[in-house]
Design an enzyme around this catalytic site. Structure first.
Site, mmCIF file in Angstrom:
data_model
loop_
_atom_site.group_PDB
_atom_site.id
_atom_site.type_symbol
_atom_site.label_atom_id
_atom_site.label_comp_id
_atom_site.label_asym_id
_atom_site.label_seq_id
_atom_site.Cartn_x
_atom_site.Cartn_y
_atom_site.Cartn_z
ATOM 1 N NE ARG A 39 -4.026 -1.580 -0.203
ATOM 2 C CZ ARG A 39 -5.151 -1.876 0.456
ATOM 3 N NH1 ARG A 39 -5.546 -1.115 1.426
ATOM 4 N NH2 ARG A 39 -5.879 -2.884 0.086
ATOM 5 N NE ARG A 43 -7.799 5.432 2.294
ATOM 6 C CZ ARG A 43 -8.711 4.860 3.087
ATOM 7 N NH1 ARG A 43 -9.816 5.499 3.383
ATOM 8 N NH2 ARG A 43 -8.497 3.657 3.584
ATOM 9 N NE ARG A 52 -8.891 6.540 -4.857
ATOM 10 C CZ ARG A 52 -10.185 6.633 -5.133
ATOM 11 N NH1 ARG A 52 -10.583 7.224 -6.223
ATOM 12 N NH2 ARG A 52 -11.076 6.135 -4.324
ATOM 13 C CG ASP A 88 -8.836 -3.641 -4.618
ATOM 14 O OD1 ASP A 88 -8.266 -3.029 -3.712
ATOM 15 O OD2 ASP A 88 -9.629 -4.582 -4.404
ATOM 16 C CE1 TYR A 166 -12.558 -8.107 1.256
ATOM 17 C CE2 TYR A 166 -10.773 -9.456 0.420
ATOM 18 C CZ TYR A 166 -11.220 -8.435 1.236
ATOM 19 O OH TYR A 166 -10.346 -7.762 2.029
HETATM 20 O O1 1CP Z 1 0.192 0.571 -3.334
HETATM 21 C C1 1CP Z 1 -0.281 -0.553 -3.431
HETATM 22 O O2 1CP Z 1 -0.120 -1.453 -2.575
HETATM 23 C C2 1CP Z 1 -1.029 -0.934 -4.691
HETATM 24 C C3 1CP Z 1 -2.448 -0.876 -4.614
HETATM 25 C C4 1CP Z 1 -3.339 -1.904 -3.911
HETATM 26 C C5 1CP Z 1 -3.149 -3.268 -3.621
HETATM 27 C C6 1CP Z 1 -1.894 -4.095 -3.773
HETATM 28 C C7 1CP Z 1 -4.648 -1.581 -3.539
HETATM 29 C C8 1CP Z 1 -5.267 -0.244 -3.658
HETATM 30 N N1 1CP Z 1 -5.270 -2.716 -3.111
HETATM 31 C C9 1CP Z 1 -4.384 -3.766 -3.121
HETATM 32 C C10 1CP Z 1 -4.634 -5.172 -2.772
HETATM 33 C C11 1CP Z 1 -5.786 -5.499 -1.906
HETATM 34 N N2 1CP Z 1 -7.055 -5.024 -1.957
HETATM 35 C C12 1CP Z 1 -5.745 -6.505 -0.915
HETATM 36 C C13 1CP Z 1 -4.545 -7.365 -0.611
HETATM 37 C C14 1CP Z 1 -3.607 -6.685 0.336
HETATM 38 C C15 1CP Z 1 -4.115 -6.588 1.754
HETATM 39 O O3 1CP Z 1 -4.221 -7.635 2.406
HETATM 40 O O4 1CP Z 1 -4.375 -5.462 2.166
HETATM 41 C C16 1CP Z 1 -7.009 -6.567 -0.312
HETATM 42 C C17 1CP Z 1 -7.448 -7.480 0.806
HETATM 43 C C18 1CP Z 1 -7.839 -5.629 -0.983
HETATM 44 C C19 1CP Z 1 -9.274 -5.371 -0.734
HETATM 45 C C20 1CP Z 1 -9.475 -3.974 -0.318
HETATM 46 N N3 1CP Z 1 -9.447 -2.926 -1.192
HETATM 47 C C21 1CP Z 1 -9.647 -3.463 0.991
HETATM 48 C C22 1CP Z 1 -9.738 -4.292 2.294
HETATM 49 C C23 1CP Z 1 -11.145 -4.493 2.685
HETATM 50 C C24 1CP Z 1 -11.354 -5.323 3.936
HETATM 51 O O5 1CP Z 1 -11.837 -4.756 4.918
HETATM 52 O O6 1CP Z 1 -11.079 -6.540 3.928
HETATM 53 C C25 1CP Z 1 -9.755 -2.066 0.887
HETATM 54 C C26 1CP Z 1 -10.002 -1.074 1.979
HETATM 55 C C27 1CP Z 1 -9.607 -1.747 -0.498
HETATM 56 C C28 1CP Z 1 -9.583 -0.393 -1.108
HETATM 57 C C29 1CP Z 1 -8.271 0.072 -1.577
HETATM 58 N N4 1CP Z 1 -7.463 -0.629 -2.458
HETATM 59 C C30 1CP Z 1 -6.342 0.117 -2.721
HETATM 60 C C31 1CP Z 1 -6.448 1.335 -1.975
HETATM 61 C C32 1CP Z 1 -5.428 2.437 -2.000
HETATM 62 C C33 1CP Z 1 -7.658 1.299 -1.256
HETATM 63 C C34 1CP Z 1 -8.216 2.388 -0.346
HETATM 64 C C35 1CP Z 1 -9.393 3.108 -0.954
HETATM 65 C C36 1CP Z 1 -9.144 4.425 -1.639
HETATM 66 O O7 1CP Z 1 -8.038 4.927 -1.731
HETATM 67 O O8 1CP Z 1 -10.123 5.024 -2.098
#
Ligand code: 1CP
Length: 369
Positions: A39, A43, A52, A88, A166
């Site tokens: 990540r 944010r 964003r 994502d 999911y």
């Molecule tokens: O910088 C980076 O890491 C690249 C971007 C990236 C990656 C690798 C994002 C952007 N998402 C992911 C993978 C991802 N998405 C995973 C695997 C990694 C981990 O375990 O965290 C998972 C589980 C998700 C699902 C997801 N997407 C969640 C988790 C939900 C939950 O409660 O289980 C969330 C909050 C997101 C949204 C998201 N994805 C990425 C960002 C920056 C965000 C935040 C939202 C936003 O900025 O608007």
């Protein structure tokens, strides 16, 4: 001559200048320990929040130029040794026909999650990734060009069990009890879904490599809610299949791309994970570096595993924590990272301190040799 970004092809990429990350994936010597953060595009960066602002999350994922910009943002601030494409894991369930929305304050939400095995019939079991996910491939190609060879670009996917969780839970969950109900009550349908996901993931990862990804990470973020027996049955075989099939296919065209498996909270499976055809095993912070090394017996490189919350510490303390971590893992076959993603309230300055500590202290250790 005018170059249009959208016409850039996955060839004639700029020469790679910093290969420390790729060397470390293969256990080879490096001038410093490479570091990146899960990540790292996120944010905690004001420029990320600005880019964003007011935009739909998945619309952003579908815009190659937006993904490219968000991927590059952290690299303008910090000397990370790798970039990870902004996207994502939930783009795969979307490609299979499920509706997924990003709800502010709640996270990803499926309005109509899978409830019973009959619901599998509603899914697109065969997905043409070049049609449904070509926006990810375009983002990778564009970003690889725009990186100008600064560092390698990592592509990624969610692992089958994590995606299945999911798709059934409909969003984040602490117990994953709806998804685990399937494992115990509908094991056959569970395997059917996991197999379906595995086939798509293999094609998706191969497409990412064809588009320019130089390494691949598979996120099994929900390994922790499985016990050793369920992990053996519902996660590990699919993780293995993915690595084996991707590698076999790449070999046919003379390619070889390092693969990382990150099974969060799955250290009961560490020995198995280190023999699953992945070059690198990612670790969360609940495992001691020395015991992780012992249990993986030098078979793989390791990645991780500082507690993300250590970034709330003052900088001097971060240095001390990094020092211990480097001494525990050693400088060879090691990629420094956090044990999970950065949180939105983290101070970018401390992320910089983390990266700098890894570089400075690992150079110091390597100079002593
Ligand atoms: O910088 C980076 O890491 C690249 C971007 C990236 C990656 C690798 C994002 C952007 N998402 C992911 C993978 C991802 N998405 C995973 C695997 C990694 C981990 O375990 O965290 C998972 C589980 C998700 C699902 C997801 N997407 C969640 C988790 C939900 C939950 O409660 O289980 C969330 C909050 C997101 C949204 C998201 N994805 C990425 C960002 C920056 C965000 C935040 C939202 C936003 O900025 O608007």
């Amino acid at each position: 001559l005018i170059f249009c970004d959208h016409l850039l092809l996955p060839k004639d990429f700029p020469k790679l200048k910093n290969d420390a990350f790729l060397l470390a994936c293969r256990g080879q010597e490096t001038p410093h320990v490479p570091v990146w953060c899960m990540r790292q595009a996120g944010r905690y960066l004001p420029e990320f929040r600005e880019s964003r602002a007011g935009k739909d999350f998945f619309a952003t994922c579908r815009s190659p130029s937006a993904c490219c910009e968000l991927t590059l943002q952290p690299l303008r601030r910090f000397p990370f040794d790798a970039a990870i494409i902004f996207s994502d894991i939930l783009v795969i369930p979307q490609a299979m026909g499920m509706d997924v929305q990003m709800v502010a304050g709640k996270g990803p939400t499926f309005p109509e999650p899978l409830k019973e095995p009959e619901d599998l019939l509603l899914l697109q079991s065969k997905v043409d990734v070049n049609k449904e996910l070509d926006y990810v491939f375009k983002a990778i190609t564009l970003t690889r060009h725009k990186l100008e060879g600064k560092v390698p670009l990592i592509g990624f996917t969610g692992a089958p069990w994590t995606l299945m969780a999911y798709m059934i839970e409909g969003g984040g969950s602490t117990t994953q009890s709806k998804a685990k109900r399937w494992l115990y009550r509908h094991p056959e349908a569970s395997h059917q879904l996991l197999k379906m996901l595995t086939d798509i993931i293999v094609e998706y990862l191969l497409g990412q490599v064809a588009a320019g990804a130089q390494a691949l990470q598979v996120f099994e973020s929900h390994a922790g809610c499985l016990g050793p027996a369920e992990f053996q049955e519902f996660s590990l075989p699919y993780l293995r299949d993915i690595a084996r099939k991707v590698k076999d296919q790449l070999k046919e065209s003379g390619q070889d791309v390092p693969m990382i498996v990150f099974a969060k909270d799955g250290h009961y499976g560490l020995e198995d994970l280190s023999q699953s055809h992945y070059e690198v095993v990612g670790l969360d912070w609940t495992i001691d570096p020395r015991s992780a090394r012992e249990r993986t017996g030098g078979k793989v490189s390791l990645q991780g595993n500082m507690d993300p919350c250590a970034l709330y510490a003052p900088k001097e303390r971060i240095y001390e924590i990094v020092k211990k971590m480097l001494e525990g893992f050693g400088t060879r076959g090691y990629i420094a990272n956090l044990g999970h993603g950065l949180y939105p309230d983290m101070d970018p300055e401390n992320v910089g301190a983390f990266v700098e500590a890894v570089h400075a202290h690992s150079r110091h250790l390597l100079n002593l040799k």
